[in-house]
Design an enzyme around this catalytic site. Structure first.
Site, short mmCIF file in Angstrom:
data_model
loop_
_atom_site.label_atom_id
_atom_site.label_comp_id
_atom_site.label_asym_id
_atom_site.label_seq_id
_atom_site.Cartn_x
_atom_site.Cartn_y
_atom_site.Cartn_z
N PHE A 102 0.73 2.25 2.48
CA PHE A 102 1.31 0.97 2.06
C PHE A 102 2.73 1.17 1.51
O PHE A 102 3.07 0.68 0.44
CB PHE A 102 0.43 0.28 1.01
CG PHE A 102 -0.92 -0.15 1.50
CD1 PHE A 102 -1.18 -0.29 2.85
CD2 PHE A 102 -1.93 -0.43 0.60
CE1 PHE A 102 -2.42 -0.68 3.32
CE2 PHE A 102 -3.19 -0.83 1.05
CZ PHE A 102 -3.43 -0.96 2.41
N PRO A 103 3.59 1.92 2.23
CA PRO A 103 4.95 2.15 1.72
C PRO A 103 5.78 0.87 1.64
O PRO A 103 6.79 0.84 0.93
CB PRO A 103 5.54 3.12 2.75
CG PRO A 103 4.78 2.83 4.01
CD PRO A 103 3.39 2.52 3.56
N LEU A 104 5.34 -0.17 2.34
CA LEU A 104 6.03 -1.45 2.30
C LEU A 104 5.17 -2.54 1.69
O LEU A 104 5.41 -3.73 1.87
CB LEU A 104 6.48 -1.86 3.71
CG LEU A 104 7.46 -0.89 4.37
CD1 LEU A 104 7.76 -1.31 5.81
CD2 LEU A 104 8.76 -0.80 3.57
N GLY A 105 4.14 -2.14 0.96
CA GLY A 105 3.29 -3.10 0.29
C GLY A 105 1.97 -3.38 0.97
O GLY A 105 1.11 -4.03 0.41
N GLY A 106 1.82 -2.92 2.21
CA GLY A 106 0.55 -3.09 2.92
C GLY A 106 0.34 -4.52 3.39
O GLY A 106 1.24 -5.15 3.95
N PHE A 107 -0.86 -5.03 3.13
CA PHE A 107 -1.20 -6.37 3.62
C PHE A 107 -0.49 -7.46 2.82
O PHE A 107 -0.51 -8.63 3.20
CB PHE A 107 -2.71 -6.57 3.56
CG PHE A 107 -3.47 -5.55 4.37
CD1 PHE A 107 -3.34 -5.52 5.75
CD2 PHE A 107 -4.29 -4.62 3.76
CE1 PHE A 107 -4.02 -4.57 6.51
CE2 PHE A 107 -4.97 -3.67 4.50
CZ PHE A 107 -4.85 -3.65 5.88
N PRO A 128 3.24 -7.66 1.82
CA PRO A 128 4.54 -7.00 1.87
C PRO A 128 5.37 -7.21 0.60
O PRO A 128 5.28 -8.24 -0.06
CB PRO A 128 5.21 -7.65 3.09
CG PRO A 128 4.07 -8.10 3.94
CD PRO A 128 3.01 -8.52 2.98
N LEU A 129 6.16 -6.20 0.28
CA LEU A 129 7.01 -6.25 -0.90
C LEU A 129 7.98 -7.43 -0.82
O LEU A 129 8.56 -7.71 0.23
CB LEU A 129 7.83 -4.96 -1.01
CG LEU A 129 7.07 -3.65 -1.23
CD1 LEU A 129 8.03 -2.47 -1.12
CD2 LEU A 129 6.38 -3.65 -2.58
N TYR A 133 -9.95 3.15 12.68
CA TYR A 133 -9.04 2.09 13.10
C TYR A 133 -9.54 1.55 14.44
O TYR A 133 -9.47 2.24 15.45
CB TYR A 133 -7.61 2.61 13.26
CG TYR A 133 -6.95 3.08 11.98
CD1 TYR A 133 -7.44 2.74 10.73
CD2 TYR A 133 -5.82 3.88 12.04
CE1 TYR A 133 -6.82 3.17 9.57
CE2 TYR A 133 -5.18 4.32 10.90
CZ TYR A 133 -5.68 3.97 9.66
OH TYR A 133 -5.06 4.41 8.52
#
Length: 294
Positions: free
Chosen positions: A215-220, A222-223, A66
């Protein structure tokens, strides 16, 4: 909603003395745009890390790729000397190109160098948990992981690594790994809409192995879902908080590491650990894994 946030309760990694709160923090966004180069505001990055720890978070997920190097250096600047209950989990198996590209690299020489880089930039004598990152960007392959995992096991025997986990792996690769070294966690792509790992998650829960969704929220990307929107409206919170709360309620071995570069967003993420979803809402969210999400 609970009046007190215990960050989802505690989890002890199997066969270790390491216990963490189930709501952690992912440090990917501490670096600059596209996880490359320095952040636009270093002081803001330092503030988010310090706020996380002050809020009770004691599990920080990071990697020396990172930045590269920058995120770990900022973690050190913000938090060193580290509190005795803080667990920093890192990963190896990739590097960054000069154009910010992600290059998978599990060669023995590079893995050894990566462990040394993590130790140096975090200012640690031993890395508590190191995840071997394999496969593609978000999906595992079925390639053998014996050679790279053996390298990490040797570094573990040398005292540079305490415990080992896997990232982006299949069940077959998990089974391949177990004769080589004890695996304390699996970090795979999973969220309320992306549920290919349901069976694997349940198996790991039965065996007491931690599951850490990236990616718990969809990553790049988003959900986005009307089901999440409706639940959030009913609960007077945000769709992303609902998505995180669903994960915590999904399985007792689930450890969350949502990332953010904003203190306000960090506090919002943490609030998910005190949000209780009704059975009706949970049932509707469960169905998201069986339909397409825009």
């Amino acid at each position: 909603m609970n009046t007190q946030n215990n960050l989802g309760g505690a989890f002890t990694f199997p066969g270790t003395s390491i216990t963490v709160k189930r709501m952690g923090y992912g440090a990917m966004q501490v670096a600059g745009p596209h996880v490359f180069g320095p952040p636009k505001d270093v002081n803001a990055a330092l503030a988010v890390l310090r706020e996380a720890v002050e809020s009770g978070v004691n599990h920080i997920d990071t990697s020396d790729f990172y930045g590269p190097h920058i995120t770990n250096q900022i973690i050190k600047q913000a938090l060193h000397p580290y509190g005795k209950d803080l667990t920093i989990v890192t990963k190896v198996g990739a590097r960054r190109g000069d154009d910010s590209s992600w290059i998978m690299d599990t060669s023995p020489e590079f893995l050894r160098q990566s462990v040394e880089d993590n130790l140096r930039n975090l200012s640690l004598d031993v890395l508590p948990i190191v995840n071997l990152r394999v496969g593609g960007v978000s999906a595992p392959s079925e390639a053998s992981i014996t050679e790279p995992l053996t390298v990490l096991a040797e570094l573990q025997q040398q005292g540079l690594i305490q415990h080992i986990g896997l990232s982006n792996v299949s069940q077959k690769q998990f089974d391949e790994a177990r004769p080589i070294t004890k695996i304390v966690c699996v970090q795979n792509y999973y969220n309320v809409a992306h549920r290919e790992d349901d069976g694997f998650l349940d198996r790991l829960n039965a065996e007491g192995v931690a599951y850490v969704p990236f990616f718990p929220l969809g990553g790049f990307t988003p959900l986005q879902s009307s089901t999440l929107d409706d639940a959030a409206s009913a609960l007077r919170t945000t769709p992303m908080v609902v998505a995180l709360a669903w994960l915590l309620q999904r399985s007792s071995n689930m450890l969350l590491i949502p990332g953010t570069s904003s203190v306000a967003h960090l506090r919002e993420n943490i609030s998910a650990a005190s949000l209780q979803l009704s059975q009706d809402i949970s049932d509707k969210l469960n169905e998201m894994g069986h339909v397409s999400v825009i």
